[in-house]
Design a protein around this motif. Structure first.
Motif, PDB file in Angstrom:
ATOM      1  N   GLY A  94      24.314  37.068  99.712  1.00 17.12           N
ATOM      2  CA  GLY A  94      25.768  37.203  99.674  1.00 17.12           C
ATOM      3  C   GLY A  94      26.480  37.037 101.008  1.00 17.12           C
ATOM      4  O   GLY A  94      27.694  37.236 101.077  1.00 17.12           O
ATOM      5  N   ALA A  95      25.757  36.655 102.062  1.00 19.12           N
ATOM      6  CA  ALA A  95      26.405  36.472 103.372  1.00 19.12           C
ATOM      7  C   ALA A  95      26.985  35.057 103.497  1.00 19.12           C
ATOM      8  O   ALA A  95      26.885  34.415 104.543  1.00 19.12           O
ATOM      9  N   THR A  96      27.588  34.592 102.420  1.00 15.07           N
ATOM     10  CA  THR A  96      28.142  33.234 102.394  1.00 15.07           C
ATOM     11  C   THR A  96      29.324  33.070 103.338  1.00 15.07           C
ATOM     12  O   THR A  96      29.619  31.953 103.773  1.00 15.07           O
ATOM     13  N   ALA A  97      30.028  34.158 103.649  1.00 20.32           N
ATOM     14  CA  ALA A  97      31.173  34.062 104.569  1.00 20.32           C
ATOM     15  C   ALA A  97      30.716  33.621 105.961  1.00 20.32           C
ATOM     16  O   ALA A  97      31.462  32.941 106.674  1.00 20.32           O
ATOM     17  N   LEU A  98      29.513  33.996 106.355  1.00 18.88           N
ATOM     18  CA  LEU A  98      28.987  33.585 107.660  1.00 18.88           C
ATOM     19  C   LEU A  98      28.734  32.079 107.661  1.00 18.88           C
ATOM     20  O   LEU A  98      29.011  31.379 108.641  1.00 18.88           O
ATOM     21  N   GLU A  99      28.233  31.607 106.551  1.00 23.16           N
ATOM     22  CA  GLU A  99      28.010  30.170 106.381  1.00 23.16           C
ATOM     23  C   GLU A  99      29.340  29.416 106.482  1.00 23.16           C
ATOM     24  O   GLU A  99      29.451  28.400 107.176  1.00 23.16           O
ATOM     25  N   GLN A 100      30.356  29.952 105.798  1.00 17.26           N
ATOM     26  CA  GLN A 100      31.670  29.305 105.803  1.00 17.26           C
ATOM     27  C   GLN A 100      32.322  29.379 107.183  1.00 17.26           C
ATOM     28  O   GLN A 100      33.015  28.452 107.609  1.00 17.26           O
ATOM     29  N   MET A 101      32.099  30.475 107.884  1.00 15.54           N
ATOM     30  CA  MET A 101      32.679  30.634 109.215  1.00 15.54           C
ATOM     31  C   MET A 101      32.203  29.530 110.160  1.00 15.54           C
ATOM     32  O   MET A 101      32.994  28.949 110.913  1.00 15.54           O
ATOM     33  N   LEU A 102      30.932  29.209 110.102  1.00 15.22           N
ATOM     34  CA  LEU A 102      30.412  28.149 110.972  1.00 15.22           C
ATOM     35  C   LEU A 102      30.855  26.760 110.523  1.00 15.22           C
ATOM     36  O   LEU A 102      31.017  25.857 111.342  1.00 15.22           O
ATOM     37  N   LEU A 103      31.061  26.596 109.212  1.00  7.95           N
ATOM     38  CA  LEU A 103      31.581  25.319 108.721  1.00  7.95           C
ATOM     39  C   LEU A 103      33.000  25.063 109.225  1.00  7.95           C
ATOM     40  O   LEU A 103      33.418  23.918 109.374  1.00  7.95           O
ATOM     41  N   CYS A 104      33.733  26.160 109.478  1.00  7.70           N
ATOM     42  CA  CYS A 104      35.120  26.051 109.952  1.00  7.70           C
ATOM     43  C   CYS A 104      35.219  26.048 111.484  1.00  7.70           C
ATOM     44  O   CYS A 104      36.325  26.115 112.032  1.00  7.70           O
ATOM     45  N   LYS A 105      34.082  25.999 112.152  1.00 10.41           N
ATOM     46  CA  LYS A 105      34.096  26.107 113.612  1.00 10.41           C
ATOM     47  C   LYS A 105      34.936  25.010 114.261  1.00 10.41           C
ATOM     48  O   LYS A 105      34.824  23.837 113.915  1.00 10.41           O
TER      49      LYS A 105
END
Length: 423
Positions: free
Chosen positions: A217-228
Motif C-alpha cells: 500500500g505504499a503506492t504514494a511513495l511510488e507516485q511521489m517519485l514519478l512526479c519528481k
C-alpha cells in the motif's frame, strides 16, 4: 422495577457486543459469494471492471499508480466515480448539486463519472457491473449510503489503499475500523507492521482466507517519485513547508498549530529571503471553528496574514506533490505525509506533541533520522541549522529510505498481480 431495568440494560449491552460479530459474519458471507463469482469470470478471461470511488482528492496519489497501470493492461477496465467531498443528508434537498471532486478531475483531463447524475440522484454503481471497488477513505459516515461498504459488499469485492499511512498505533485503531473494514475483501497495508495489525484485528476473515492483506500500500511513495521535478529557480534562497495537523484531540490529534503559530510568524519576519508555504490539513480550520478553538473571524485574519505577507503562501490546493519537490525543508506534526516527504530525501523538522503516541517500528526508525523538536526554542535552532545547509542526518535518512522502502517501486504492479490471480 429497578431489578428489571438493570436486567434489560445488561441484555441490551450483550446484544450490542454481539452485533459486531454477527454483522461481520454477514460481511464474510457476501465477500465469499462475490469471490466465487469472480473466480468463474476469471476462468473465461473476461476483462475485470474496477471502480475507483474518489472523494478525498489528496488521497488520489495512493490510487493513481494503480489506475494508470490498469489503463495500459488489457485485463482491466478502470473507471473513476467522483463523489463530492462534503456529503450531507440534505444535500439534494438543499439544491446543492456541485461536485468539487468531479470538476477537479475533468479539469485535469480525466474521463470520469459524476456521482450526482443529471436527475440529481446518486449514480447507480451496479450498472457498471464492478468486480472490484477501490476506496481510499474508510469512513462510511462520510459517504452517501449507496456507496457505503455495507451496500457495495453485496455486489462487488471491496479493496482499499488508505488515503494516508498510519504513523501511530493510536491512529491505526481509528482508521482500521470494524464498521468499514469488516466489509473489505483486500486491504493493501502500508508495510508489514500494518499488515500484522490488520491480520490480528480481522483474524476470522484472514484465517478463513476470505479476507486478504498485502503490504503493497505504499503506492504514494511510488507516485511521489514519478512526479519528481528539479527545483525551479526562485528569488527565495529556501522554501519551507509547514503542515500542522487538523486536530488537537489527545488520542488521534496532536496538532501543534496553536503551539507554534507565533514561532513560525517570527521566523517569517526574521527571514524575508525564505518562502514559507503553510499547508494545514484540509479539515483543520473547519475543525477548529467547530471545536471553538478558533472563530471564523480568527480564521479569516490568519488567511489575510498569509495573503498580505510577502514571503508566506497559504496552500489549499488539492494535491501537493509538485510543491513538495519545489521545497527544501518540511516542518510537520505527526502526519501521513511524513513518509511521502521522507522519500524525497529532504530534511524534516518533526514536532512532537503532548499526545501519548505509540509509534510502530518503521515510524520510530524514520523519526530517528529527522530533526525532532519539543519546543519553540528547539524548532528555531533546527531551522537555523537547516537554512544554512547544516543537514548532518542526510546520510542516515538515505540509508533508512533504502532499508524501509527498498521495494516500494513495484507496489502498484504487485497489486495488479494480486487482482489478476484470483482464481
Amino acid at each position: 422495577m429497578k431489578a428489571i431495568k438493570k436486567l434489560l440494560k445488561a441484555l441490551f449491552g450483550l446484544l450490542e457486543k454481539l452485533a459486531m460479530p454477527i454483522q461481520y459474519v454477514i460481511s464474510l458471507k457476501y465477500i465469499h459469494q462475490n469471490k466465487k463469482m469472480l473466480k468463474k469470470k476469471n476462468k473465461k478471461l473476461d476483462k475485470l471492471n474496477v471502480v475507483f470511488i474518489i472523494q478525498y482528492i489528496p488521497g488520489w496519489n495512493k490510487l493513481e499508480p494503480i489506475y494508470s497501470k490498469m489503463k495500459l493492461d488489457d485485463r482491466f477496465n478502470p473507471i473513476i466515480v467522483c463523489v463530492p467531498l462534503k456529503i450531507q443528508k440534505s444535500i439534494l434537498m438543499n439544491q446543492d448539486y456541485s461536485n468539487d471532486t468531479y470538476e477537479y478531475f475533468v479539469s485535469n483531463g480525466y474521463r470520469v463519472i459524476n456521482a450526482l447524475n443529471e436527475n440529481r440522484q446518486w449514480f447507480d454503481l451496479k450498472t457498471l457491473l464492478p468486480d472490484f471497488v477501490f476506496h481510499s477513505r474508510p469512513y462510511n459516515c462520510f459517504m452517501p449510503t449507496c456507496y457505503s461498504s455495507k451496500n457495495i459488499r453485496k455486489y462487488a469485492l471491496l479493496c482499499n489503499v488508505l488515503y494516508g499511512p498510519n504513523m501511530t498505533k493510536n491512529v491505526r485503531e481509528v482508521t482500521l475500523n470494524f464498521d468499514y473494514f469488516s466489509d473489505v475483501f483486500c486491504y493493501f497495508a502500508f508495510d508489514d507492521d500494518e499488515k500484522d495489525f490488520y491480520i490480528h484485528r480481522f483474524f476470522v476473515g484472514t484465517k478463513c482466507g476470505i479476507q486478504k492483506c498485502y503490504p503493497y500500500g505504499a503506492t504514494a511513495l511510488e507516485q511521489m517519485l514519478l512526479c519528481k521535478k528539479e527545483r525551479e529557480e526562485s528569488s527565495y534562497v529556501k522554501t519551507v513547508f509547514w503542515t500542522p495537523r487538523w486536530s488537537t484531540d489527545p488520542n488521534t490529534g496532536g496538532s501543534n498549530f496553536f503551539r507554534y503559530v507565533n514561532t513560525i510568524k517570527e521566523l517569517v519576519r526574521l527571514n524575508p529571503n525564505v518562502l514559507f508555504i503553510i499547508r494545514p490539513h484540509p479539515l483543520m480550520f473547519e475543525n477548529f471553528v467547530n471545536t471553538g478553538e478558533m472563530s471564523k473571524k480568527g480564521v479569516d485574519l490568519f488567511k489575510k496574514y498569509c495573503e498580505t505577507t510577502n514571503n508566506v503562501c497559504l496552500d489549499e490546493s488539492k494535491e501537493y506533490q509538485d510543491n513538495f519537490w519545489q521545497s527544501d525543508i518540511l516542518i510537520t506534526d505527526m502526519s501521513g505525509i511524513v513518509p511521502e516527504y521522507f522519500i524525497t530525501g529532504k530534511p524534516i523538522i518533526y514536532c512532537h506533541s503532548t499526545c501519548n503516541f505509540i509509534y510502530d517500528n518503521s515510524t520510530s526508525r524514520m523519526i530517528d533520522t529527522l530533526y525532532a523538536v519539543n519546543s519553540s526554542e528547539e524548532l528555531v535552532n533546527e531551522f537555523n541549522h537547516l537554512i544554512c545547509n547544516e543537514d548532518e542526518k542526510r546520510w542516515r535518512r538515505e540509508e533508512c529510505i533504502k532499508n524501509l522502502f527498498g521495494d516500494y517501486k513495484n507496489n502498484s504492479e504487485n497489486i495488479l498481480g494480486i487482482m489478476k490471480d484470483i482464481r
